[in-house]
Design a protein around this motif. Sequence first.
Motif, mmCIF file in Angstrom:
data_model
loop_
_atom_site.group_PDB
_atom_site.id
_atom_site.type_symbol
_atom_site.label_atom_id
_atom_site.label_comp_id
_atom_site.label_asym_id
_atom_site.label_seq_id
_atom_site.Cartn_x
_atom_site.Cartn_y
_atom_site.Cartn_z
ATOM 1 N N LYS A 55 -31.624 -27.058 -2.942
ATOM 2 C CA LYS A 55 -30.462 -27.233 -3.815
ATOM 3 C C LYS A 55 -30.974 -27.371 -5.245
ATOM 4 C CE LYS A 55 -27.941 -29.835 -0.260
ATOM 5 N NZ LYS A 55 -27.287 -31.130 0.059
ATOM 6 N N ILE A 56 -30.348 -26.621 -6.155
ATOM 7 C CA ILE A 56 -30.730 -26.618 -7.563
ATOM 8 C C ILE A 56 -29.623 -27.290 -8.369
ATOM 9 C CG2 ILE A 56 -31.297 -25.178 -9.558
ATOM 10 C CD1 ILE A 56 -32.092 -22.961 -7.511
ATOM 11 N N TYR B 55 -24.711 -28.737 -7.469
ATOM 12 C CA TYR B 55 -25.895 -28.009 -7.041
ATOM 13 C C TYR B 55 -25.536 -26.627 -6.501
ATOM 14 C CZ TYR B 55 -28.595 -32.410 -6.951
ATOM 15 O OH TYR B 55 -29.239 -33.587 -7.277
ATOM 16 N N LEU B 56 -26.371 -25.646 -6.827
ATOM 17 C CA LEU B 56 -26.379 -24.387 -6.099
ATOM 18 C C LEU B 56 -27.288 -24.588 -4.891
ATOM 19 C CD1 LEU B 56 -25.698 -21.292 -5.944
ATOM 20 C CD2 LEU B 56 -27.920 -20.928 -7.045
ATOM 21 N N LEU C 15 -35.015 -17.977 -4.990
ATOM 22 C CA LEU C 15 -35.729 -18.605 -3.886
ATOM 23 C C LEU C 15 -36.081 -20.058 -4.183
ATOM 24 C CD1 LEU C 15 -38.149 -15.686 -2.928
ATOM 25 C CD2 LEU C 15 -36.207 -16.515 -1.584
ATOM 26 N N GLY C 16 -35.698 -20.542 -5.347
ATOM 27 C CA GLY C 16 -36.023 -21.917 -5.710
ATOM 28 C C GLY C 16 -37.404 -22.077 -6.288
ATOM 29 N N VAL C 17 -37.931 -21.018 -6.921
ATOM 30 C CA VAL C 17 -39.260 -21.055 -7.531
ATOM 31 C C VAL C 17 -39.092 -21.345 -9.026
ATOM 32 C CG1 VAL C 17 -41.376 -19.774 -7.993
ATOM 33 C CG2 VAL C 17 -40.113 -19.381 -5.854
ATOM 34 N N PRO D 187 -33.235 -33.175 -9.785
ATOM 35 C CA PRO D 187 -32.967 -31.808 -10.243
ATOM 36 C C PRO D 187 -33.168 -30.747 -9.167
ATOM 37 C CG PRO D 187 -35.048 -32.584 -11.116
ATOM 38 C CD PRO D 187 -34.416 -33.763 -10.446
ATOM 39 N N PHE D 188 -33.960 -31.068 -8.148
ATOM 40 C CA PHE D 188 -34.241 -30.090 -7.090
ATOM 41 C C PHE D 188 -34.417 -30.827 -5.779
ATOM 42 C CE2 PHE D 188 -36.929 -27.255 -4.540
ATOM 43 C CZ PHE D 188 -36.300 -26.019 -4.720
ATOM 44 N N ILE D 189 -33.801 -30.307 -4.742
ATOM 45 C CA ILE D 189 -33.902 -30.887 -3.400
ATOM 46 C C ILE D 189 -34.377 -29.793 -2.457
ATOM 47 C CG2 ILE D 189 -32.641 -31.978 -1.507
ATOM 48 C CD1 ILE D 189 -30.647 -33.010 -3.592
ATOM 49 N N GLY D 190 -35.358 -30.090 -1.615
ATOM 50 C CA GLY D 190 -35.866 -29.115 -0.663
ATOM 51 C C GLY D 190 -37.138 -28.470 -1.150
ATOM 52 N N ALA D 191 -37.360 -27.232 -0.735
ATOM 53 C CA ALA D 191 -38.570 -26.507 -1.111
ATOM 54 C C ALA D 191 -38.233 -25.037 -1.294
ATOM 55 C CB ALA D 191 -39.640 -26.677 -0.028
#
Length: 559
Positions: free
Chosen positions: A477-478, A463-464, A81-83, A36-40
């Motif tokens: 990536k979301i 993904y966004l 910001l991916g939070v 579901p989420f890639i990166g930080a």
Amino acid sequence: MMMRRIACLATGLLLSACGPGSSPRPIASEPLTAPPFIGAAATAIPFAGSAPEHPYMAAAGVGGMHGDGFSSGVHQVAGPLGVNPQVVSRIGSRYPGGMCATVTFDRGGRLVALCASLLGFELQLLQPRSLELLASYQLPGRPSTFEALVKRDSSIIMTDTSGGAYFYLDAQDRAVLVDSRQRLQRIGHRQLESGQWEFYLADSWALGGDHVPEDCMNWNNWFPQGECDPVTAVMPDYSGNIWWVTRKGRVGTLNPDSGQIAMTRLDGEEIQNGFSVADDGVYIVSDHALYRMRAMADGAPDIVWREAYDRGSAKKVGSINQGSGTTPTLIGDDYVTITDNADERINLLVYRRTGNSKGERLICRLPLFDAGASATDNSMIGRGRSIFIENNHGYSNAMKQSDWSAISGGFSRIDIRADESGCNLVWTSPEKSPSVVPKMSAGNGLIYFYTFATQENGENAWYLGALDAETGRTAFKIRTGAGRDYDNNWAPISLGPDGTAYVGTLKGLLAIYDQDVNPQLSSAMQLCGGAGSGYKTAALDRACAHFWAARISNLGLGF
């Protein structure tokens, strides 16, 4: 250029009819196995540069497909910001189809979106984040949809950018567009005493007849004998004239005060992109050349200069015509940039905007991406002296794409040298962004794109994604969903005043945002942008309008 395959309306017959009411009906996803989420989560680092304002358009970043009159692709606010990211989806139409091609934002933070169906385009007024429908306004169906159904040829739709997708929001929050019946309209929206919202027709002018031929194949005109030339895009100049362009090279203006219409024609040339405006003129790209124009005293379009470019020997996969796929992007007071359609590798072209008709304007001609794998159908992002561009090579549209390994990928930043001696390639990312109109958040320095990952079950997870504008590094990536209905299919990313990212997909619209951690901001967002049919009192309406105006200006009201 952007939303060229705006809606696969003919193939929409294959999609189930849907009936979303005011509450959003989510887009169904195929089974999900991708992470579901890639990166930080990223850290906000604003990207320097000024925002162009236009006296006859909504605030910079909220007024059109490309954000503003410069087609800069820049939003002033800080995006996700991916939070703890959240994703909300909405099927875009009550009829077969559903794709939401263009999203703008009024002074209250509400979305004014253009969504497509088999029966035509529809303006929708939506609450931010919740995507609750407040009001809708039906536009007539496009002749290309009827013709595609009769001839069983979906390419007729895929090469039609008319019908209103290149609309803009004016300084009074009215949607300005030309519909498929060649009527230039200003459509406003307002809240009634009951608390409900409605769209209303503020003005309408007929462009057909003497100005725009409209003998188009349609349900009441099966065997047209004359010419059909749909209007592609509209935009105001700095004197208030409303400019419009047609597919077959007609360029015109309308004075909204007098109703006077003036027109010229670029013989033998097509216009399938949007165009851009600044205080020094109007910038239009055809399938042969880039133009700077201005309106004469009687409104007649006048060519200030013309720059021909390498249009290649043929159109590329997924392209509409044999020409540039980019809406001109204006940068600061001095530059305009497009790409050409050269055969092996397209080139970034940067021109000085000043100079007479015989002046030397070309600053750089820079080859992009790899030989035989280089194409773009979307406008570039321009900020400061930097240009950001994605590679669309290998993608056709959501209904036809089957070979996902054909997507070449690539995203580059190019900077114009300060001494104007040329341009430098700063970085290239390998990320694959097949078709989205990417956007920059000046507030946090991220470039947003839309990408995919093929799962073990063969379905693509979408993904966004976000790139660091300074370094080109992928921040995160979301995941939004899986399957064809989540394919972006040439629609743009748009950042709302509250920082929410909106992405049009084949089936509708997505809202992606960080879960708010500031209780004060969360309360204000819930009050002014949550579910509900409208603000309950005039005082609250004024307060929320102030809140959203501050968010648009990125002032934050201390939050």
